[in-house]
Motif scaffolding. Sequence first.
Motif, PDB file in Angstrom:
ATOM      1  N   HIS A   5      15.707 -14.745 -14.921  1.00 18.11           N
ATOM      2  CA  HIS A   5      16.656 -15.342 -13.981  1.00 18.11           C
ATOM      3  C   HIS A   5      17.954 -14.552 -14.081  1.00 18.11           C
ATOM      4  O   HIS A   5      18.854 -14.907 -14.828  1.00 18.11           O
ATOM      5  N   VAL A   8      22.202 -17.120 -11.811  1.00 18.30           N
ATOM      6  CA  VAL A   8      22.149 -18.580 -11.875  1.00 18.30           C
ATOM      7  C   VAL A   8      23.446 -19.130 -11.310  1.00 18.30           C
ATOM      8  O   VAL A   8      24.524 -18.563 -11.530  1.00 18.30           O
ATOM      9  N   ILE A  29      23.260 -13.228 -18.211  1.00 18.03           N
ATOM     10  CA  ILE A  29      22.964 -13.850 -16.924  1.00 18.03           C
ATOM     11  C   ILE A  29      24.124 -13.624 -15.958  1.00 18.03           C
ATOM     12  O   ILE A  29      25.289 -13.785 -16.320  1.00 18.03           O
ATOM     13  N   SER A  62      21.869 -17.807  -5.744  1.00 18.43           N
ATOM     14  CA  SER A  62      20.900 -17.903  -6.841  1.00 18.43           C
ATOM     15  C   SER A  62      19.746 -18.813  -6.457  1.00 18.43           C
ATOM     16  O   SER A  62      19.918 -19.742  -5.660  1.00 18.43           O
ATOM     17  N   VAL A  64      18.177 -20.511  -8.870  1.00 18.91           N
ATOM     18  CA  VAL A  64      18.254 -21.573  -9.868  1.00 18.91           C
ATOM     19  C   VAL A  64      19.668 -22.131  -9.881  1.00 18.91           C
ATOM     20  O   VAL A  64      20.642 -21.375  -9.969  1.00 18.91           O
ATOM     21  N   HIS A 146      10.604 -21.756 -16.135  1.00 18.88           N
ATOM     22  CA  HIS A 146      12.027 -21.650 -16.448  1.00 18.88           C
ATOM     23  C   HIS A 146      12.325 -21.670 -17.948  1.00 18.88           C
ATOM     24  O   HIS A 146      13.493 -21.701 -18.338  1.00 18.88           O
ATOM     25  N   LEU A 149      14.952 -19.096 -19.300  1.00 15.97           N
ATOM     26  CA  LEU A 149      16.341 -19.494 -19.074  1.00 15.97           C
ATOM     27  C   LEU A 149      16.750 -20.599 -20.037  1.00 15.97           C
ATOM     28  O   LEU A 149      17.813 -20.532 -20.665  1.00 15.97           O
TER      29      LEU A 149
END
Length: 291
Positions: A5, A8, A29, A62, A64, A146, A149
């Motif tokens: 990811h 985010v 991230i 994003s 997410v 996920h 993450l």
Amino acid sequence: MTSPHASVALIGTGLLGEAIGLRLLQQGITLHVWNRTPLRCRSLLDAGAQHVEDLASVPQTSDVIITVLRDGPTTARSVAALGDLAHHCLIPMGTMGIVEIRQLAEQTKQQGGQLLESPVLGSRPQAFAGTLLLMAGGEPSLFERHQPLLRHLSERPQLVGPVGSGAACKLGLNQLIASLTHAFSLSLRLIQQADVPVETFMDILRPSALYAPTFDKKLERMLDSHYDNPNFSTALLRKDLLLFLEEATAAELNPEGLSGLATLLCKAEGSALDGVDYCALHELTGSENSQ
């Protein structure tokens, strides 16, 4: 190690949200942030996050979206403002009720997205260290997708069941925070009234099965009446305890033993105790507050 990811979005940059955001940035991230009060994004922007001007544009940044907001209604309103969530996963990390999170999951579905509830136990120090205790609720396949993450924030994220299970665990744990702190405060005041040295009492308590590490964690604050720089406030503890009582009543349990504690915490509402560390409830257990 970075996560698949790469980008985010984070909605809510209060005490815990800010720490979660800083941890994600530290882990490589790309983070887009929004807060109702933009000034509260300052530390994250200084650390490399990108600011999102309005909620409607968050999904463009994003796939997410993590929310760390005060309560269920606030989260639901914010999610509604996001609009189309097709191909997006919403990950709420704030404390919500069981009914609230299930309603939010349905709302997210109606907006085209998926939801993986992920409330956490712990505060800023644990968020910075990536050692939050994370209790997820949702589809196993979504949880697996996920995990990379979530592992930036928790050493061992756990899937505890379908949506609503995470909320039940979190409320159960936060009820223990309130009850343990209240019980310790009363015991502490009683032994002091009887002129028993506090350290003598603690020497007996620590090796017993009754001991909880939170007692030593909060002891000095209680003795010194020092409640500044909270990681979790009295107001939030009261909010979560009242939410627990609602859910317990709805589940046809008998939570009346907690009613007195809820009434006690309500005495802090609107006072200086509301914004400081939750162990300030110690100020409410003294004789002048026992009427």
